[in-house]
Structures are given as C-alpha cells and as structure tokens.
Design an enzyme around this catalytic site. Structure first.
Site, PDB file in Angstrom:
ATOM      1  N   LYS A   1       0.852  -1.189   0.000  1.00 51.98           N
ATOM      2  CA  LYS A   1       0.000   0.000   0.000  1.00 51.98           C
ATOM      3  C   LYS A   1       0.887   1.238   0.000  1.00 51.98           C
ATOM      4  CE  LYS A   1      -1.815   2.934   2.580  1.00 51.98           C
ATOM      5  NZ  LYS A   1      -1.648   4.148   1.761  1.00 51.98           N
TER       6      LYS A   1
ATOM      7  N   GLU B   1      10.416   1.239  10.307  1.00 47.09           N
ATOM      8  CA  GLU B   1      11.464   2.228   9.986  1.00 47.09           C
ATOM      9  C   GLU B   1      10.810   3.590  10.142  1.00 47.09           C
ATOM     10  OE1 GLU B   1      14.492   1.487   9.428  1.00 47.09           O
ATOM     11  OE2 GLU B   1      14.539  -0.531   8.611  1.00 47.09           O
TER      12      GLU B   1
ATOM     13  N   CYS C   1      14.250  10.927   6.031  1.00 45.47           N
ATOM     14  CA  CYS C   1      14.203  10.458   7.420  1.00 45.47           C
ATOM     15  C   CYS C   1      15.562  10.572   8.096  1.00 45.47           C
ATOM     16  CB  CYS C   1      13.714   9.016   7.463  1.00 45.47           C
ATOM     17  SG  CYS C   1      14.732   7.894   6.486  1.00 45.47           S
TER      18      CYS C   1
ATOM     19  N   GLU D   1      10.449  15.936  14.883  1.00 47.09           N
ATOM     20  CA  GLU D   1      10.817  15.854  13.465  1.00 47.09           C
ATOM     21  C   GLU D   1       9.953  16.842  12.664  1.00 47.09           C
ATOM     22  OE1 GLU D   1       9.519  12.398  11.216  1.00 47.09           O
ATOM     23  OE2 GLU D   1      11.547  12.159  10.442  1.00 47.09           O
TER      24      GLU D   1
HETATM   25  P1  NAD Z   1       2.800   8.364   7.656  1.00 46.80           P
HETATM   26  O1  NAD Z   1       3.068   7.577   8.886  1.00 46.80           O
HETATM   27  O2  NAD Z   1       1.804   9.457   7.739  1.00 46.80           O
HETATM   28  O3  NAD Z   1       2.314   7.416   6.473  1.00 46.80           O
HETATM   29  C1  NAD Z   1       3.082   6.334   6.006  1.00 46.80           C
HETATM   30  C2  NAD Z   1       2.181   5.303   5.382  1.00 46.80           C
HETATM   31  O4  NAD Z   1       1.333   4.770   6.388  1.00 46.80           O
HETATM   32  C3  NAD Z   1       1.260   5.823   4.280  1.00 46.80           C
HETATM   33  O5  NAD Z   1       1.185   4.864   3.252  1.00 46.80           O
HETATM   34  C4  NAD Z   1      -0.069   5.935   4.979  1.00 46.80           C
HETATM   35  O6  NAD Z   1      -1.179   5.815   4.115  1.00 46.80           O
HETATM   36  C5  NAD Z   1      -0.012   4.756   5.924  1.00 46.80           C
HETATM   37  N1  NAD Z   1      -0.909   4.829   7.079  1.00 46.80           N
HETATM   38  C6  NAD Z   1      -1.354   5.936   7.724  1.00 46.80           C
HETATM   39  N2  NAD Z   1      -2.168   5.578   8.740  1.00 46.80           N
HETATM   40  C7  NAD Z   1      -2.236   4.238   8.749  1.00 46.80           C
HETATM   41  C8  NAD Z   1      -2.903   3.281   9.572  1.00 46.80           C
HETATM   42  N3  NAD Z   1      -3.671   3.652  10.588  1.00 46.80           N
HETATM   43  N4  NAD Z   1      -2.725   1.971   9.298  1.00 46.80           N
HETATM   44  C9  NAD Z   1      -1.941   1.574   8.289  1.00 46.80           C
HETATM   45  N5  NAD Z   1      -1.291   2.431   7.459  1.00 46.80           N
HETATM   46  C10 NAD Z   1      -1.430   3.749   7.697  1.00 46.80           C
HETATM   47  O7  NAD Z   1       4.214   8.892   7.189  1.00 46.80           O
HETATM   48  P2  NAD Z   1       4.525   9.876   5.964  1.00 46.80           P
HETATM   49  O8  NAD Z   1       4.138  11.251   6.362  1.00 46.80           O
HETATM   50  O9  NAD Z   1       4.002   9.286   4.712  1.00 46.80           O
HETATM   51  O10 NAD Z   1       6.125   9.766   5.881  1.00 46.80           O
HETATM   52  C11 NAD Z   1       6.983  10.554   6.598  1.00 46.80           C
HETATM   53  C12 NAD Z   1       7.540   9.822   7.790  1.00 46.80           C
HETATM   54  O11 NAD Z   1       8.212   8.641   7.342  1.00 46.80           O
HETATM   55  C13 NAD Z   1       8.583  10.614   8.537  1.00 46.80           C
HETATM   56  O12 NAD Z   1       8.394  10.462   9.911  1.00 46.80           O
HETATM   57  C14 NAD Z   1       9.899   9.979   8.098  1.00 46.80           C
HETATM   58  O13 NAD Z   1      10.958  10.141   8.993  1.00 46.80           O
HETATM   59  C15 NAD Z   1       9.494   8.562   7.967  1.00 46.80           C
HETATM   60  N6  NAD Z   1      10.438   7.835   7.110  1.00 46.80           N
HETATM   61  C16 NAD Z   1      11.282   6.924   7.700  1.00 46.80           C
HETATM   62  C17 NAD Z   1      12.216   6.242   6.928  1.00 46.80           C
HETATM   63  C18 NAD Z   1      13.154   5.243   7.549  1.00 46.80           C
HETATM   64  O14 NAD Z   1      13.720   4.438   6.824  1.00 46.80           O
HETATM   65  N7  NAD Z   1      13.358   5.244   8.860  1.00 46.80           N
HETATM   66  C19 NAD Z   1      12.287   6.486   5.546  1.00 46.80           C
HETATM   67  C20 NAD Z   1      11.432   7.416   4.985  1.00 46.80           C
HETATM   68  C21 NAD Z   1      10.500   8.080   5.777  1.00 46.80           C
END
Ligand code: NAD
Length: 486
Positions: free
Chosen positions: A180, A255, A288, A383
């Site tokens: 997804k 992650e 990230c 963050e």
């Molecule tokens: P997010 O947590 O808002 O969303 C990530 C994904 O989760 C999306 O596909 C979203 O649709 C899904 N999602 C949201 N709510 C959900 C739920 N209740 N159940 C299941 N899935 C759900 O994050 P974002 O804003 O898309 O991304 C940014 C974040 O990702 C930042 O915190 C960044 O640091 C982190 N990130 C971490 C890494 C790493 O490798 N550590 C890499 C890239 C980004």
C-alpha cells in the site's frame, strides 16, 4: 472514473492490482503534484473489501510461489530489475511529478537503486545460509522458510525506492505481498505492478492496494491472514499499526522518523562539515535520515555559520524537473503548514532565523537555519520533515554526546572530525542505527539499516531482511543408527 491518467506523458493505471487483475473502487481520491498543485489523477480508494481481496489473492498465490525454486524466483526479480531499467526515464518523470523530488536524483540515483534493490536481494538469496553444526553427533541445519502474505506500507518521500527495498527481500524469500503506497505519491507503485506482470511474476504474488492510511492501510494491517507487516513512516502511525498487530502478535518491521545530529568538532575540515550540513536540505529536508540538528564546537561556530549561510544562500530552489534546481517543493500544503507552524513557534520562543524562517512562493519552504534554540524545545525535539535545521553549540565532547543523544530518536548520526580516535570514542557513545564519519548517506545493502529508540524496530539489509521476512528454522537430525546405539 477513468482507468488511466497520463502523467508526465506516461499512462498510469489508477486502479488497484489484485490477483493479477486491475480492480476499480467506487470511491476515489485526488492525487496532486507538489510542483504546481495540479490534480494528476483520480486514484482508486480502497478499504476493507479491497484489503480482503488482496490478502486473499496473496494467500492463494503463496504455496506455489514459496515452492518455486530459489533460482527461478531470483531470475524473476532480475527480470523486474530489467523492466525498471527499461522504463527508468518514465519512472523518474512520474515520481518527480508525483512527489516533487529532483528529477536528476530520480534518474541518476534513485531509480537505478530501485533496480539494484531487486538484483541485490535476488543474488543474496543464493548465498543465504548458515554452516551446519554438530551437537553430540546430531546435525543442526538452519533454514529460512517464507512466512506467508506480507503487508508493506510505505511513505511518500521516496516511494519506489522504499517499496522496492521491502518488496525485493520479501518476494525473494518466497513470500507474497500486498503493497500500500502513500496516498500523496501512489503512481509509481502502479507502474511497478505493470513491470512485474510483464516480467512474468505470477498473479497474486504482488498486489497493490491504493487508498488512505486510515482506510486501506488499517484494514490491511488488521487482517488475520497477514504474516508480516513492514512499515516505513511516522511514529504516530507506527503506534497504530503496532496496536493492530498486537492482537495476533504479527511480526513488525518499523522504519520511523528521526532527528539526527551532525556533530562538528573544531578539528574537522570545516569545508567538508559545511558541505555535509548544506546537503541536509536535499529533497527539501524530507529525508528520514537528515541530520537536522547541527551541533558545532563553540570555537568554530561563528566561522561555520558564516560559511554555511554563504553556501546555503547559493542553493537554487524551484522546479524539480530543472537540472539546476537543488531544492524542490514540499509534498503537500498540509505539510507546508506543519513546517511553518514549527518554525513560527520556535521564533516566538526566541529562536533567530539565520536563514529563511518563512514560506516561499507556492508549495515551497525557504531553506531555514535557526539558532538560539533550547535542547528541550519543540524545534529540537520533534521531526519537522522540511528544509529546517537548528544549530546548537558545545564546548566538550561529553556535552556534544549528551546533546546528540538528547531526543527520543536514534536513526542516524554524522560526525565531522579530523581525529580518528575521537571518532571512535564518540561513535561508541551515540545512540543511532547508522553513524557516518566525515561522510553522509553512503549506503550499502549488505549493511544493517534501522533506528534505535523510537526511530524503529528491527533492521533491514542483507540477511537482516531475510531474517524478518522468514520463519527461521533449525532442524536437528540424529546420526544414522543413533537410536540403536543410544
Ligand atoms: P505516515 O506515517 O503518515 O504514512 C506512512 C504510510 O502509512 C502511508 O502509506 C499511509 O497511508 C499509511 N498509514 C497511515 N495511517 C495508517 C494506519 N492507521 N494503518 C496503516 N497504514 C497507515 O508517514 P509519511 O508522512 O508518509 O512519511 C513521513 C515519515 O516517514 C517521517 O516520519 C519519516 O521520517 C518517515 N520515514 C522513515 C524512513 C526510515 O527508513 N526510517 C524512511 C522514509 C521516511
């Protein structure tokens, strides 16, 4: 709803990919380009029914895929990599239109890396193993059995790169998957489904469900037939997913976010340190791993700040499709407001904007450097995920380590120092999944990658990925005739 949209000249199917077929949903959501806010596509908005159908397809396809010889699975992953390479320009153009990251990075770095992810895990499969060992004449044999249907959930900042990093080991190991993608960047996942089908991946082995996190995402992670959940995204979402997984104790790989430090010691090559610091504005700070907290030894802080401001002022912000652009837009108006809120509250609390501190035109945020920030302030602890850095100073190594470790995160840390002994000493005291010394973002898939503390659970890369996506088994076999003599 039309089945396709043409984005950057490339037709993209806007439906789900379930069991080897395109499937529409009655509801849709609009995907916008961060470059100019233009609507790019109406995307199928999946929910419980699509999650159920995709997990059912993955469950049905699992036995045959798990039984497919490793070499055949590896060959198919290489064929997917070939497809990614053949469509590299299209993938790069669509990804840039969709998430606003630089076209030149997508073309030269990110998409080649996507292909490499598939090749790497296909090849690693050949070497995956552990030498047999003996216990009182009994042979111990360790094997990696595929776990079953896996749900992979990815964020918008590096959509295909992060998806492929999960997909490749999950599929190589013999699992089937439901991916997804994030709702702010759903397009390249759909192109990847086409590429995988063209490569000959059997129906149901890879499924893509489009939709919102709270609908499609939450239905997938709560599904009883899912054997692994791999998530990259924010800490609050990770908590929700972990709560859903707790019911069946479904193993999780998380992650998550970061607030990583760049420590600049007085003995560092200051030009290198400034280079490393300015590089943190890459992808408009939506990385990230970004070292968003600059921790600089007091004696060089003034000189460092002067050179940093000079270098950063020369960065070109604008259309990410232009070769000369260094910093593109922010993914979404909501994200822009969030960034601006963080900065305004920091300024209200007494911070000084050495650089930026405000929105630019359209969906752009001015590269920002804030000084005069307290360690326990929101801007240092949370963050931001935008082009916003803070600068704090220290006088001793102990103080530097305390500041560096002084958040709830532990994703990465970067050191600039000319003293190798100091580098070793400080590295040993840092709480971080990755430490870079006098470099940044050098990544190798053989290395473990992940976060300490609230930056994540588990590690990806090499055997660590296979450990997660497999049920690792030890088989103990008695020597022939053991019972007769025993
Ligand atoms: P997010 O947590 O808002 O969303 C990530 C994904 O989760 C999306 O596909 C979203 O649709 C899904 N999602 C949201 N709510 C959900 C739920 N209740 N159940 C299941 N899935 C759900 O994050 P974002 O804003 O898309 O991304 C940014 C974040 O990702 C930042 O915190 C960044 O640091 C982190 N990130 C971490 C890494 C790493 O490798 N550590 C890499 C890239 C980004």
């Amino acid at each position: 709803m039309p089945d396709h949209s043409t984005v950057a000249g490339v037709p993209v199917d806007t439906r789900h990919w379930i069991g080897g077929r395109r499937v529409a949903s009655a509801a849709t959501f609009t995907d916008h380009s961060p470059i100019d806010g233009r609507a790019l596509a109406e995307i199928a908005r999946g929910g419980q029914a699509e999650a159920d159908a995709a997990v059912a397809a993955a469950t049905a396809a699992f036995p045959a895929w798990a039984a497919t010889p490793r070499t055949d699975r590896a060959d198919l992953l290489h064929a997917i990599a070939d497809g990614v390479e053949a469509r590299l320009e299209e993938l790069a153009a669509v990804e840039t239109a969709d998430n606003g990251a630089l076209l030149r990075s997508h073309r030269r770095g990110v998409m080649p890396r996507v292909a490499h992810n598939f090749r790497f895990f296909a090849d690693w499969l050949r070497t995956l193993g552990h030498p047999d060992f003996d216990t009182r004449g009994h042979r111990n044999r360790v094997s990696w059995d595929p776990a079953g249907p896996c749900v992979l959930i990815t964020p918008w900042n590096a959509p295909l790169m992060l998806a492929s990093w999960k997909l490749a080991p999950a599929l190589a190991a013999g699992n089937t998957v439901v991916l997804k993608p994030a709702e702010w960047s759903p397009l390249t996942a759909s192109l990847l489904a086409d590429i995988a089908a063209d490569a000959g991946l059997p129906p149901g082995v890879l499924n893509v469900v489009q939709g919102l996190g709270a609908e499609a995402g939450s239905a997938l992670v709560a599904h009883p037939d899912v054997r692994r959940i791999s998530f990259t995204g924010s800490v609050p979402t990770a908590r929700r997913i972990a709560a859903a997984a707790a019911d069946r104790l479904t193993p999780l790989s998380l992650e998550l976010g970061g607030k990583s430090p760049l420590l600049v010691f007085a003995d560092a090559d200051l030009d290198l340190a400034v280079d490393l610091a300015v590089g943190q504005y890459d992808n408009a700070g939506q990385v990230c791993l970004a070292a968003t907290r600059l921790l600089v030894e007091s004696s060089v802080a003034e000189e460092f700040t002067r050179r940093f401001a000079e270098r950063a002022a020369a960065l070109v912000q604008g259309d990410p499709r232009e070769e000369a652009t260094d910093i593109g837009p922010t993914i979404h108006e909501r994200q822009l407001e969030k960034i601006d809120g963080f900065v305004r509250r920091a300024l209200d609390a007494g911070a000084t904007a050495v650089l930026g501190g405000h929105r630019g035109d359209g969906q752009y945020y001015a590269p920002t450097l804030l000084t005069g920030v307290a360690q326990d302030s929101e801007i240092v602890q949370e963050e931001v995920f935008g082009p916003v850095l803070t600068l704090q100073t220290f006088t001793t190594e102990d103080e530097a380590v305390a500041l560096a470790n002084g958040t709830r995160f532990g994703l990465a840390a970067t050191l600039a120092t000319g003293d190798p002994e100091r580098a070793e000493r400080v590295t040993g005291r840092l709480s971080a999944g990755t430490v870079w010394v006098n470099c940044f973002f050098v990544r190798d898939l053989r290395a473990p990658f992940g976060g300490s503390r609230q930056s994540g659970v588990g590690r990806e890369g090499g055997t660590w990925s296979f450990d997660f996506y497999c049920d690792v088994k030890n088989t103990v076999t008695a020597p022939k005739g053991w019972h007769d003599h025993g």
